[in-house]
Write a protein that holds these residues in place. Sequence first.
Motif, PDB file in Angstrom:
ATOM      1  N   UNK A 399       0.820  -1.205   0.000  1.00 53.67           N
ATOM      2  CA  UNK A 399       0.000   0.000   0.000  1.00 53.67           C
ATOM      3  C   UNK A 399       0.852   1.253   0.000  1.00 53.67           C
ATOM      4  N   UNK A 400       2.028   1.205   0.667  1.00 53.08           N
ATOM      5  CA  UNK A 400       2.932   2.351   0.621  1.00 53.08           C
ATOM      6  C   UNK A 400       3.710   2.368  -0.691  1.00 53.08           C
ATOM      7  N   UNK A 401       4.030   1.191  -1.210  1.00 53.84           N
ATOM      8  CA  UNK A 401       4.749   1.088  -2.492  1.00 53.84           C
ATOM      9  C   UNK A 401       4.029   1.898  -3.576  1.00 53.84           C
ATOM     10  N   UNK A 402       2.705   1.739  -3.670  1.00 58.14           N
ATOM     11  CA  UNK A 402       1.965   2.437  -4.724  1.00 58.14           C
ATOM     12  C   UNK A 402       1.727   3.908  -4.396  1.00 58.14           C
ATOM     13  N   UNK A 403       2.007   4.303  -3.149  1.00 59.31           N
ATOM     14  CA  UNK A 403       1.811   5.701  -2.743  1.00 59.31           C
ATOM     15  C   UNK A 403       3.057   6.549  -2.948  1.00 59.31           C
ATOM     16  N   UNK A 473      14.507  -7.491  -3.863  1.00 57.63           N
ATOM     17  CA  UNK A 473      13.199  -6.850  -3.781  1.00 57.63           C
ATOM     18  C   UNK A 473      13.168  -5.769  -2.713  1.00 57.63           C
ATOM     19  N   UNK A 474      13.835  -6.028  -1.585  1.00 62.91           N
ATOM     20  CA  UNK A 474      13.886  -5.034  -0.520  1.00 62.91           C
ATOM     21  C   UNK A 474      14.641  -3.785  -0.973  1.00 62.91           C
ATOM     22  N   UNK A 475      15.775  -3.997  -1.645  1.00 61.75           N
ATOM     23  CA  UNK A 475      16.535  -2.855  -2.155  1.00 61.75           C
ATOM     24  C   UNK A 475      15.719  -2.072  -3.175  1.00 61.75           C
ATOM     25  N   UNK A 476      14.947  -2.796  -3.984  1.00 59.76           N
ATOM     26  CA  UNK A 476      14.076  -2.122  -4.950  1.00 59.76           C
ATOM     27  C   UNK A 476      13.024  -1.287  -4.229  1.00 59.76           C
ATOM     28  N   UNK A 477      12.452  -1.834  -3.156  1.00 59.95           N
ATOM     29  CA  UNK A 477      11.458  -1.109  -2.361  1.00 59.95           C
ATOM     30  C   UNK A 477      12.085   0.165  -1.790  1.00 59.95           C
ATOM     31  N   UNK A 478      13.298   0.053  -1.252  1.00 61.23           N
ATOM     32  CA  UNK A 478      13.980   1.230  -0.714  1.00 61.23           C
ATOM     33  C   UNK A 478      14.179   2.285  -1.803  1.00 61.23           C
ATOM     34  N   UNK A 479      14.553   1.838  -3.004  1.00 62.53           N
ATOM     35  CA  UNK A 479      14.779   2.768  -4.115  1.00 62.53           C
ATOM     36  C   UNK A 479      13.492   3.465  -4.516  1.00 62.53           C
ATOM     37  N   UNK A 480      12.392   2.706  -4.542  1.00 60.21           N
ATOM     38  CA  UNK A 480      11.094   3.283  -4.893  1.00 60.21           C
ATOM     39  C   UNK A 480      10.733   4.401  -3.918  1.00 60.21           C
ATOM     40  N   UNK A 481      10.881   4.123  -2.629  1.00 67.11           N
ATOM     41  CA  UNK A 481      10.541   5.115  -1.610  1.00 67.11           C
ATOM     42  C   UNK A 481      11.515   6.295  -1.667  1.00 67.11           C
ATOM     43  N   UNK A 482      12.801   5.987  -1.810  1.00 66.47           N
ATOM     44  CA  UNK A 482      13.802   7.055  -1.855  1.00 66.47           C
ATOM     45  C   UNK A 482      13.549   8.006  -3.017  1.00 66.47           C
ATOM     46  N   UNK A 484      10.675   8.454  -4.680  1.00 65.90           N
ATOM     47  CA  UNK A 484       9.395   9.149  -4.533  1.00 65.90           C
ATOM     48  C   UNK A 484       9.417  10.212  -3.459  1.00 65.90           C
ATOM     49  N   UNK A 485      10.187   9.968  -2.372  1.00 64.05           N
ATOM     50  CA  UNK A 485      10.182  10.887  -1.233  1.00 64.05           C
ATOM     51  C   UNK A 485      11.407  11.787  -1.183  1.00 64.05           C
ATOM     52  N   UNK A 486      12.223  11.725  -2.250  1.00 60.74           N
ATOM     53  CA  UNK A 486      13.422  12.566  -2.324  1.00 60.74           C
ATOM     54  C   UNK A 486      14.331  12.337  -1.112  1.00 60.74           C
ATOM     55  N   UNK A 487      14.624  11.066  -0.871  1.00 56.20           N
ATOM     56  CA  UNK A 487      15.496  10.660   0.222  1.00 56.20           C
ATOM     57  C   UNK A 487      16.596   9.758  -0.330  1.00 56.20           C
ATOM     58  N   UNK A 488      17.597   9.479   0.475  1.00 60.02           N
ATOM     59  CA  UNK A 488      18.609   8.500   0.116  1.00 60.02           C
ATOM     60  C   UNK A 488      18.138   7.118   0.558  1.00 60.02           C
ATOM     61  N   UNK A 489      18.487   6.056  -0.182  1.00 55.49           N
ATOM     62  CA  UNK A 489      18.099   4.708   0.247  1.00 55.49           C
ATOM     63  C   UNK A 489      18.532   4.391   1.666  1.00 55.49           C
ATOM     64  N   UNK A 490      19.691   4.899   2.078  1.00 59.14           N
ATOM     65  CA  UNK A 490      20.173   4.656   3.443  1.00 59.14           C
ATOM     66  C   UNK A 490      19.249   5.306   4.471  1.00 59.14           C
ATOM     67  N   UNK A 492      16.012   5.834   4.025  1.00 65.59           N
ATOM     68  CA  UNK A 492      14.786   5.039   4.039  1.00 65.59           C
ATOM     69  C   UNK A 492      14.984   3.769   4.847  1.00 65.59           C
ATOM     70  N   UNK A 493      16.154   3.133   4.684  1.00 63.89           N
ATOM     71  CA  UNK A 493      16.433   1.873   5.370  1.00 63.89           C
ATOM     72  C   UNK A 493      16.306   2.015   6.885  1.00 63.89           C
ATOM     73  N   UNK A 494      16.700   3.174   7.406  1.00 65.87           N
ATOM     74  CA  UNK A 494      16.650   3.386   8.856  1.00 65.87           C
ATOM     75  C   UNK A 494      15.223   3.392   9.399  1.00 65.87           C
ATOM     76  N   UNK A 495      14.271   3.794   8.554  1.00 63.63           N
ATOM     77  CA  UNK A 495      12.878   3.845   9.015  1.00 63.63           C
ATOM     78  C   UNK A 495      12.031   2.756   8.361  1.00 63.63           C
TER      79      UNK A 495
END
Length: 598
Positions: A399-403, A473-482, A484-490, A492-495
């Motif tokens: 649900x967050x992936x698509x957001x 897949x997890x790294x891909x998820x981090x990249x998607x969020x990073x 979309x949210x203008x963050x670094x994957x590192x 995102x990983x912390x949260x």
Amino acid sequence: MAERKGFFRRIGAFLEGLRRFLVNAVFLLLLVLLLFALFASGPELPERFALELDIDGLVVDQLSPVDPLSELVQGETVAETRLQDLIDSIDRAVMDKRVALLVLSLDDLEHIGMSKSSELAVALERFKATGRPVLARAAAYDQDAYLLASSADEVFLDPMGGVVIEGFSVYRNYYRDALEKLAIDFHLFRVGEFKSAMEPFVRNSMSEEARAANEEWLGQLWGNYRQNVASNRSLEREQLDHYVNRIDEVMASYKGNLARAALEEKLVDRLVTENQWGALMRDNVGIDEDGDYYRVGHRQYLALTEALDAANTNAVGVLVAQGVIADGEVVGDGIGGDSFSELIRKARKNDAIKAVVLRIDSGGGSAFASEQIRQELRLLKQSGKPLVVSMGSSAASGGYWIAADADEIWATPATITGSIGIFGAFPTINRSLAKLGIATDGIGTTEVAGGLRVDRPLNPVVKRALQSGIEHGYQQFLSVVAEGRDMLPEQVDKIAQGRVWTGEDARQLGLVDQLGSLEDAIQSAANLAGLTQYRRQWVSPTLPPLQALVNHLLEQTGLSARVAVPGWWSPVSGLVRDFLQMRDPNGMYAYCTECSAP
């Protein structure tokens, strides 16, 4: 013998014909009744009446399509009430002086949740600002209904009822020992310290990581619940805590009379029987020709009044992503990778739709389908249409992936979100079969041939490959969020790590932009598109003609929609059912099991 077979064939054909005739006859009867109700309802509203929010069953963002033929077969049903219908009826009543008061009718409410309650409470405040009262009534209140009732000016309770509040919890059954007794090996592949979705299959208890995470978000939601109720009812939080945690002492003080306890502890204002309630309401709004008080249900009220924005040509499209995310086509409750992508294309190609709001109420599901939907949303953004996400009760994992790629993300403080993590699972039953004297043997052309048979031990090469795929897949998820949210994957990983957050925490962490309702998100999308005048346009799947007709008639006649619920429902079967529905082609899931939100 041939004559006997022919006889039975004729009997079978007769019974099949009779079955079809009866089903069609019942369907036609239902259609006639709906048409009669539509034309018999009349166009007139009383000059003064009570508007009843008759909240039946589950409060949802989108009604499940009604298929009367399926209901005839499956039998048991549960009602649904659309949240936006409740809000729209309140907002129309704000401008309608014929509405003397609002009544929250909560006897048939099954579940609404804190997030949807907060959105409805904001609308109720708009009505209360007109100086007209909001009353709540039920034979008894559970904590879900009571949170909503506490928003009313007065809360009425039957003398035989009570108010039951127990707090929030996450309890599960754990199956490791049972699986060991059955000699079933459950191979779990995951990334994320807090990704506890499949813990019940590999442990006998909740892990410390899951316990710590659950304690934090549950505690925050419970704190919000206590604060809201205490503020609404002018109570001290300690007084509410005593009522909940020492209910045995409270009831003993009132000789076991739970209704009297609720009254004396100021949780309700008056104890009234059904007859007393009717007399009170007749004094308020008058007596109709049947001797009842003048009242109109919110569904009928919507059918008999006009939307204020109907004349506007520019639209903000609203898509509802509700339920489990699954690969392929999904009809009814659920989010299909193919079918939901088609809805997004429908909104993209509609020139009248200038911006889109994606309303999400989902704990996720198939990672493959989530990415498919995300890619379609990216195309929508590239077309120049702003995309705003409104998170409902939950928007977690898939649900967050698509957001993540939205221009803005809105949530309520009680939204359950985050759960950024991936897992896969594969059971093997070779030991179980061996106990029955069944062995599996053969030959393959490679080292991994037959490596995913459930009746063989999991091949070590395949096992390592599966874990590698999950980590990717997890790294891909981090990249998607990073991205979309203008963050670094590192960052995102912390949260991430599969951890669940409330909407309030998610805003502080940068996963959410604003706290607010669906209406707030729609207004924001309109602003991003430069619209000062606009209408909402719900983008819904195209139903078969007869099913579409039945749904339309139900809306026009003010009847509630109902969705079939299998009789074998249980938390365990529901979890298994969800995983069967997801059917990810790679066996990779972004799913939050904690997200059946309070």
